[in-house]
Design a protein around this motif. Structure first.
Motif, PDB file in Angstrom:
ATOM      1  N   THR A 131      20.579 -19.381  22.756  1.00 45.01           N
ATOM      2  CA  THR A 131      19.248 -18.836  22.472  1.00 45.01           C
ATOM      3  C   THR A 131      18.711 -18.100  23.692  1.00 45.01           C
ATOM      4  N   LYS A 132      18.249 -16.869  23.457  1.00 50.89           N
ATOM      5  CA  LYS A 132      17.656 -16.071  24.537  1.00 50.89           C
ATOM      6  C   LYS A 132      16.469 -15.290  23.978  1.00 50.89           C
ATOM      7  N   PRO A 133      15.496 -14.928  24.839  1.00 45.12           N
ATOM      8  CA  PRO A 133      14.392 -14.094  24.369  1.00 45.12           C
ATOM      9  C   PRO A 133      14.867 -12.657  24.138  1.00 45.12           C
ATOM     10  N   GLU A 134      14.493 -12.101  22.997  1.00 43.05           N
ATOM     11  CA  GLU A 134      14.825 -10.712  22.671  1.00 43.05           C
ATOM     12  C   GLU A 134      13.616 -10.067  22.011  1.00 43.05           C
ATOM     13  N   LYS A 135      13.646  -8.734  21.916  1.00 41.65           N
ATOM     14  CA  LYS A 135      12.529  -7.998  21.316  1.00 41.65           C
ATOM     15  C   LYS A 135      12.987  -7.255  20.070  1.00 41.65           C
ATOM     16  N   LEU A 136      12.246  -7.446  18.994  1.00 35.33           N
ATOM     17  CA  LEU A 136      12.460  -6.723  17.742  1.00 35.33           C
ATOM     18  C   LEU A 136      11.361  -5.674  17.649  1.00 35.33           C
ATOM     19  N   THR A 137      11.746  -4.396  17.613  1.00 35.19           N
ATOM     20  CA  THR A 137      10.772  -3.304  17.525  1.00 35.19           C
ATOM     21  C   THR A 137      10.618  -2.909  16.066  1.00 35.19           C
ATOM     22  N   LEU A 138       9.389  -3.006  15.554  1.00 33.86           N
ATOM     23  CA  LEU A 138       9.152  -2.780  14.124  1.00 33.86           C
ATOM     24  C   LEU A 138       8.268  -1.568  13.863  1.00 33.86           C
ATOM     25  N   THR A 139       8.533  -0.926  12.715  1.00 33.80           N
ATOM     26  CA  THR A 139       7.658   0.111  12.178  1.00 33.80           C
ATOM     27  C   THR A 139       7.271  -0.316  10.767  1.00 33.80           C
ATOM     28  N   LEU A 140       5.988  -0.198  10.460  1.00 31.24           N
ATOM     29  CA  LEU A 140       5.476  -0.655   9.166  1.00 31.24           C
ATOM     30  C   LEU A 140       4.897   0.514   8.383  1.00 31.24           C
ATOM     31  N   SER A 141       5.258   0.599   7.116  1.00 33.18           N
ATOM     32  CA  SER A 141       4.586   1.550   6.227  1.00 33.18           C
ATOM     33  C   SER A 141       4.039   0.779   5.028  1.00 33.18           C
ATOM     34  N   THR A 153      14.503  -2.808  14.767  1.00 36.39           N
ATOM     35  CA  THR A 153      15.777  -2.865  15.498  1.00 36.39           C
ATOM     36  C   THR A 153      15.679  -3.877  16.626  1.00 36.39           C
ATOM     37  N   LEU A 154      16.724  -4.682  16.740  1.00 40.15           N
ATOM     38  CA  LEU A 154      16.881  -5.597  17.868  1.00 40.15           C
ATOM     39  C   LEU A 154      18.225  -5.276  18.492  1.00 40.15           C
ATOM     40  N   ALA A 155      18.235  -4.977  19.791  1.00 41.36           N
ATOM     41  CA  ALA A 155      19.493  -4.668  20.480  1.00 41.36           C
ATOM     42  C   ALA A 155      19.763  -5.744  21.517  1.00 41.36           C
ATOM     43  N   PHE A 156      21.004  -6.221  21.577  1.00 39.56           N
ATOM     44  CA  PHE A 156      21.338  -7.249  22.553  1.00 39.56           C
ATOM     45  C   PHE A 156      22.729  -7.002  23.126  1.00 39.56           C
ATOM     46  N   ASP A 157      22.989  -7.628  24.270  1.00 39.84           N
ATOM     47  CA  ASP A 157      24.291  -7.539  24.920  1.00 39.84           C
ATOM     48  C   ASP A 157      25.124  -8.728  24.451  1.00 39.84           C
ATOM     49  N   ARG A 158      26.219  -8.452  23.777  1.00 37.66           N
ATOM     50  CA  ARG A 158      27.016  -9.523  23.188  1.00 37.66           C
ATOM     51  C   ARG A 158      27.558 -10.495  24.239  1.00 37.66           C
ATOM     52  N   LYS A 159      27.779  -9.995  25.464  1.00 38.24           N
ATOM     53  CA  LYS A 159      28.329 -10.856  26.519  1.00 38.24           C
ATOM     54  C   LYS A 159      27.316 -11.901  26.988  1.00 38.24           C
ATOM     55  N   ASP A 160      26.020 -11.611  26.791  1.00 42.21           N
ATOM     56  CA  ASP A 160      24.986 -12.602  27.120  1.00 42.21           C
ATOM     57  C   ASP A 160      25.112 -13.846  26.244  1.00 42.21           C
ATOM     58  N   TYR A 161      25.781 -13.695  25.104  1.00 40.16           N
ATOM     59  CA  TYR A 161      25.915 -14.790  24.136  1.00 40.16           C
ATOM     60  C   TYR A 161      27.351 -15.309  24.061  1.00 40.16           C
ATOM     61  N   ARG A 175      26.761  -3.442  23.738  1.00 41.38           N
ATOM     62  CA  ARG A 175      25.454  -3.404  23.075  1.00 41.38           C
ATOM     63  C   ARG A 175      25.638  -3.485  21.554  1.00 41.38           C
ATOM     64  N   VAL A 176      24.926  -4.431  20.971  1.00 41.60           N
ATOM     65  CA  VAL A 176      24.947  -4.603  19.512  1.00 41.60           C
ATOM     66  C   VAL A 176      23.547  -4.315  18.992  1.00 41.60           C
ATOM     67  N   GLU A 177      23.462  -3.509  17.938  1.00 43.53           N
ATOM     68  CA  GLU A 177      22.163  -3.225  17.311  1.00 43.53           C
ATOM     69  C   GLU A 177      22.091  -3.918  15.964  1.00 43.53           C
ATOM     70  N   VAL A 178      21.031  -4.685  15.776  1.00 41.84           N
ATOM     71  CA  VAL A 178      20.756  -5.305  14.477  1.00 41.84           C
ATOM     72  C   VAL A 178      19.545  -4.590  13.896  1.00 41.84           C
ATOM     73  N   THR A 179      19.662  -4.097  12.670  1.00 39.49           N
ATOM     74  CA  THR A 179      18.530  -3.417  12.028  1.00 39.49           C
ATOM     75  C   THR A 179      18.109  -4.188  10.786  1.00 39.49           C
ATOM     76  N   VAL A 180      16.801  -4.316  10.628  1.00 43.30           N
ATOM     77  CA  VAL A 180      16.261  -4.985   9.446  1.00 43.30           C
ATOM     78  C   VAL A 180      15.462  -3.984   8.629  1.00 43.30           C
ATOM     79  N   GLY A 181      15.543  -4.136   7.348  1.00 45.74           N
ATOM     80  CA  GLY A 181      14.724  -3.360   6.419  1.00 45.74           C
ATOM     81  C   GLY A 181      14.175  -4.326   5.387  1.00 45.74           C
ATOM     82  N   PHE A 182      12.921  -4.746   5.570  1.00 50.52           N
ATOM     83  CA  PHE A 182      12.326  -5.770   4.705  1.00 50.52           C
ATOM     84  C   PHE A 182      11.232  -5.166   3.832  1.00 50.52           C
ATOM     85  N   ILE A 183      11.200  -5.578   2.586  1.00 53.54           N
ATOM     86  CA  ILE A 183      10.047  -5.340   1.722  1.00 53.54           C
ATOM     87  C   ILE A 183       9.290  -6.660   1.644  1.00 53.54           C
ATOM     88  N   ALA A 184       8.041  -6.662   2.143  1.00 55.61           N
ATOM     89  CA  ALA A 184       7.211  -7.870   2.120  1.00 55.61           C
ATOM     90  C   ALA A 184       6.044  -7.639   1.164  1.00 55.61           C
TER      91      ALA A 184
END
Length: 196
Positions: A131-141, A153-161, A175-184
């Motif tokens: 477990t490490k602190p990371e930042k998820l950058t979001l855009t909302l419409s 998008t959340l980007a992390f260094d795989r070697k940190d894990y 560098r690994v990028e995880v992207t989320v697309g949620f309908i809430a």
């Protein structure tokens, strides 16, 4: 008699009012069938795909958008790159290690509104039991409509894990990028209050 009645009334009010207070927050559901979680890693042979099984909740402690708590739980074993060989490698102990660590999770700790429709979500990201602190950058419409389209998008260094290995004959970036697309969809409570 009146005093006894007043005491009973106060008791009823003290029991009822906290529950009324709890109801006065926005309540949302994230619908998996309309949403997705994907990942991408730069490599000599492109590595990208989706996670087919996951759960995400969006809770609020008040109508203020910055009180939102985003909780994402991904079944690591549901990784789908479209290639059985890549999936098998990613599920193995060198990468996701799904037998020892079946879940990849993100639990937000702080939400900061950075623009009219953008947010930085700081949180605890866990993969392979690390477990490490990371930042998820979001855009909302869709603000104010009751249905929000959240992209992030959340980007992390795989070697940190602890994902230090490679895949034979494939050069992989760290560098690994995880992207989320949620309908809430809002199902109850007041509208969310945003900073102007």
């Amino acid at each position: 008699m009146m005093l006894k009645f007043a005491k009973i009334l106060c008791l009823v009010a003290s029991i009822a009012l906290p529950s009324l207070g709890k109801a006065q927050v926005p309540v949302f559901v994230v619908t998996p069938e309309d949403s997705s979680i994907k990942f991408f890693v730069k490599a000599s042979v492109a590595i990208g795909g989706t996670f087919d099984k996951w759960d995400a909740t969006l809770r609020f402690t008040s109508p203020d958008v910055t009180t939102a708590v985003l909780d994402i739980k991904i079944q690591a074993d549901s990784v789908n790159t479209g290639s059985g060989m890549k999936d098998g490698k990613l599920k193995g102990k060198d990468f996701f290690d799904v037998k020892q660590s079946p879940l990849i999770t993100f639990l937000s700790k702080k939400v900061v509104q950075t623009g009219p429709d953008t947010f930085d979500v700081q949180g605890d990201f866990t993969i392979r039991g690390v477990t490490k602190p990371e930042k998820l950058t979001l855009t909302l419409s869709g603000k104010g409509t009751g249905t929000g389209n959240i992209k992030g998008t959340l980007a992390f260094d795989r070697k940190d894990y602890g994902m230090n290995s490679g895949i034979p004959f494939i050069k992989i970036a760290n560098r690994v990028e995880v992207t989320v697309g949620f309908i809430a969809k809002q199902i109850s409570g007041p509208r969310v209050v945003y900073q102007q």
